[in-house]
Design a protein around this motif. Structure first.
Motif, mmCIF file in Angstrom:
data_model
loop_
_atom_site.group_PDB
_atom_site.id
_atom_site.type_symbol
_atom_site.label_atom_id
_atom_site.label_comp_id
_atom_site.label_asym_id
_atom_site.label_seq_id
_atom_site.Cartn_x
_atom_site.Cartn_y
_atom_site.Cartn_z
ATOM 1 N N PHE A 38 -9.044 2.686 -44.627
ATOM 2 C CA PHE A 38 -10.551 2.576 -45.525
ATOM 3 C C PHE A 38 -11.127 1.799 -44.649
ATOM 4 O O PHE A 38 -12.487 1.882 -45.017
ATOM 5 N N ASN A 41 -13.226 4.709 -43.648
ATOM 6 C CA ASN A 41 -13.162 5.954 -44.697
ATOM 7 C C ASN A 41 -12.278 7.257 -44.165
ATOM 8 O O ASN A 41 -12.740 8.533 -44.310
ATOM 9 N N GLU A 42 -10.983 7.319 -44.080
ATOM 10 C CA GLU A 42 -10.372 7.985 -42.053
ATOM 11 C C GLU A 42 -9.166 8.667 -44.006
ATOM 12 O O GLU A 42 -8.495 8.147 -43.530
ATOM 13 N N THR A 71 -12.942 12.506 -42.206
ATOM 14 C CA THR A 71 -13.846 11.632 -42.526
ATOM 15 C C THR A 71 -14.246 11.665 -44.514
ATOM 16 O O THR A 71 -14.521 12.231 -44.258
ATOM 17 N N PRO A 74 -17.470 7.214 -48.572
ATOM 18 C CA PRO A 74 -16.692 6.174 -48.988
ATOM 19 C C PRO A 74 -16.478 6.284 -50.759
ATOM 20 O O PRO A 74 -15.835 5.755 -50.781
ATOM 21 N N ASP A 75 -17.411 6.817 -51.668
ATOM 22 C CA ASP A 75 -17.142 6.700 -53.115
ATOM 23 C C ASP A 75 -15.063 7.648 -53.258
ATOM 24 O O ASP A 75 -15.020 6.725 -53.735
ATOM 25 N N ILE A 77 -13.069 7.438 -51.273
ATOM 26 C CA ILE A 77 -11.751 6.523 -50.482
ATOM 27 C C ILE A 77 -11.476 5.234 -51.809
ATOM 28 O O ILE A 77 -10.414 4.346 -51.667
ATOM 29 N N GLN A 78 -13.077 4.558 -51.792
ATOM 30 C CA GLN A 78 -12.885 3.606 -52.573
ATOM 31 C C GLN A 78 -12.019 3.510 -54.035
ATOM 32 O O GLN A 78 -11.057 2.763 -54.538
#
Length: 204
Positions: A38, A41-42, A71, A74-75, A77-78
């Motif tokens: 996290f 972001n991978e 990679t 970000p959204d 991964i969240q």
């Protein structure tokens, strides 16, 4: 977005992983808690889930030994982090009923067990039919991901066939080039159809 409104969180995150990460189905089903990074972001791809009647579920090396880190947006991964918290909460609630293995799978079944490999595709086909979306296989997300990236070559600095090939875990660049040729062919057909429409309507 329709997918956000009507899809369970697990399926929603899986579809987004498939589209934005270009993962193979078996790779998706093998992702566990330890594969998620996290801070960067991978997502690490080091296994693929397979099922056979003879051996049942087993985790093996990904196709063509395509070990890699990808990679992600970000959204996305969240959302995976939210899903992981829900899985852990569910595990506590189920207690002895939890059927998970030694891995905390991101896309496991409701009780923690590995998903049958065809289950995600079956769900996706039902979802698209129910909401009048063009039908397709979950694997088509991987093809769309590759085509989308290929179409950005020359527009995004540093993006090239080799980088895309590594991201997809292709055995060699030629595999990616074959997709590139197919994508160019599809684009050329669309252009030809547009020209034909102009000729028919006389809208020069």
């Amino acid at each position: 977005m329709l997918l956000d409104e009507h899809a369970p969180l697990r399926n929603r995150v899986m579809i987004k992983f498939a589209f934005t990460g270009g993962f193979r189905r078996g790779e998706l089903l093998a992702i566990d808690e330890t594969d998620l990074f996290f801070d960067t972001n991978e997502v690490r791809i080091d296994e693929s889930l397979q099922y056979t009647k003879k051996k049942g579920y087993r985790f093996k090396d990904p196709k063509s030994n395509s070990f890699r880190k990808v990679t992600m947006p970000p959204d996305v991964i969240q959302e995976a982090a939210i899903l992981l918290r829900e899985i852990k909460k569910n595990k506590l609630l189920l207690g002895e009923l939890w059927r998970g293995i030694d891995k905390l799978l991101l896309f496991g079944g409701d009780m923690g067990q590995p998903q049958y490999p065809t289950s995600p595709n079956t769900w996706w086909q039902r979802f698209t039919k129910r909401h009048n979306i063009k039908p397709g296989r979950l694997h088509d997300m991987r093809h769309s991901h590759a085509t989308m990236l290929i179409n950005q070559i020359g527009k995004v600095p540093g993006l090239n066939i080799k980088a895309i090939s590594q991201r997809l875990g292709h055995a060699n660049v030629q595999t990616t080039l074959n997709i590139y040729t197919h994508a160019n062919r599809e684009s050329d057909i669309l252009v030809a159809n547009a020209i034909n429409n102009i000729l028919k309507t006389g809208t020069f």
